[in-house]
Design a protein around this motif. Sequence first.
Motif, short mmCIF file in Angstrom:
data_model
loop_
_atom_site.label_atom_id
_atom_site.label_comp_id
_atom_site.label_asym_id
_atom_site.label_seq_id
_atom_site.Cartn_x
_atom_site.Cartn_y
_atom_site.Cartn_z
N LYS A 68 34.09 40.91 43.34
CA LYS A 68 33.56 41.58 42.14
C LYS A 68 34.70 42.06 41.25
O LYS A 68 34.66 41.91 40.03
N LEU A 69 35.73 42.64 41.86
CA LEU A 69 36.87 43.13 41.10
C LEU A 69 37.61 41.98 40.42
O LEU A 69 38.01 42.09 39.26
N MET A 70 37.79 40.87 41.15
CA MET A 70 38.44 39.69 40.56
C MET A 70 37.67 39.22 39.34
O MET A 70 38.26 38.94 38.29
N GLN A 71 36.34 39.11 39.50
CA GLN A 71 35.51 38.64 38.40
C GLN A 71 35.56 39.61 37.22
O GLN A 71 35.68 39.18 36.06
N LEU A 72 35.49 40.89 37.49
CA LEU A 72 35.53 41.90 36.43
C LEU A 72 36.83 41.79 35.65
O LEU A 72 36.83 41.76 34.40
N MET A 73 37.95 41.73 36.35
CA MET A 73 39.24 41.65 35.65
C MET A 73 39.39 40.33 34.91
O MET A 73 39.97 40.29 33.83
N GLY A 74 38.85 39.25 35.47
CA GLY A 74 38.90 37.96 34.78
C GLY A 74 38.09 37.98 33.50
O GLY A 74 38.55 37.51 32.44
N VAL A 75 36.89 38.55 33.56
CA VAL A 75 36.05 38.65 32.35
C VAL A 75 36.70 39.57 31.32
O VAL A 75 36.72 39.26 30.12
N LEU A 76 37.23 40.71 31.77
CA LEU A 76 37.91 41.61 30.84
C LEU A 76 39.12 40.93 30.19
O LEU A 76 39.38 41.10 29.00
N SER A 77 39.82 40.14 30.98
CA SER A 77 40.96 39.40 30.44
C SER A 77 40.51 38.45 29.34
O SER A 77 41.14 38.36 28.28
N LEU A 78 39.39 37.77 29.57
CA LEU A 78 38.86 36.86 28.56
C LEU A 78 38.43 37.62 27.31
O LEU A 78 38.70 37.19 26.18
N THR A 116 44.44 40.17 43.14
CA THR A 116 43.24 40.51 43.90
C THR A 116 42.70 39.27 44.61
O THR A 116 42.26 39.34 45.76
N ALA A 117 42.76 38.13 43.94
CA ALA A 117 42.32 36.87 44.56
C ALA A 117 43.17 36.54 45.78
O ALA A 117 42.65 36.09 46.80
N LEU A 118 44.47 36.77 45.68
CA LEU A 118 45.35 36.52 46.83
C LEU A 118 44.99 37.41 48.02
O LEU A 118 44.98 36.97 49.17
N ILE A 119 44.68 38.66 47.73
CA ILE A 119 44.30 39.59 48.80
C ILE A 119 43.00 39.12 49.45
O ILE A 119 42.88 39.09 50.67
N GLU A 120 42.02 38.71 48.64
CA GLU A 120 40.74 38.24 49.17
C GLU A 120 40.93 36.98 49.99
O GLU A 120 40.33 36.83 51.06
N ILE A 121 41.77 36.08 49.53
CA ILE A 121 42.04 34.85 50.28
C ILE A 121 42.70 35.19 51.61
O ILE A 121 42.38 34.59 52.64
N SER A 122 43.59 36.16 51.62
CA SER A 122 44.24 36.58 52.87
C SER A 122 43.23 37.12 53.87
O SER A 122 43.26 36.78 55.06
#
Length: 155
Positions: A63-73, A108-114
């Motif tokens: 959710k955090l990854m998606q939120l930051m990605g959308v905010l970035s856009l 955040t994506a790297l942390i989730e992948i880990s």
Amino acid sequence: MDLALTTPALLFPAISLLLLAYTSRFLATAQLIRGLSANAREGKVPKASLQIKNLKKRVDLIKLMQLMGVLSLLFCTFSMFLLFVEYRYFGNIIFGISLVLMCASLITALIEISISTNAIEAELDGIKKYSKEYKRTNTKKNKLDKIEEKEDSID
């Protein structure tokens, strides 16, 4: 430094692909949770508390990854608008914020992948352990069956 209007536009394909990848990770995690839930209702999940904790953390990170990605856009788009209406200074700042949000999203994506990778490794260890126990149990059972067969043939 003056940004051209097209510079923030370069991020659009990258951000779109990242959001697609994040959605894919979310759907895979949601499917895993639904499967775990179905197994729990059938009483097939003896030790799920660690998995549940792990999955909750992963969902929060996604959710955090998606939120930051959308905010970035959004910031990137707003930056383009500011550059278009000749507010270069603010356009540059907003574009910088967009880049920071994108970097935070990727971290955040790297942390989730880990976390996801660690969960898979734990599952593999469980399979390995179960496999060894299964072999050991079946080997003992086969030996006992052979002994019983010999005893039956002697009688």
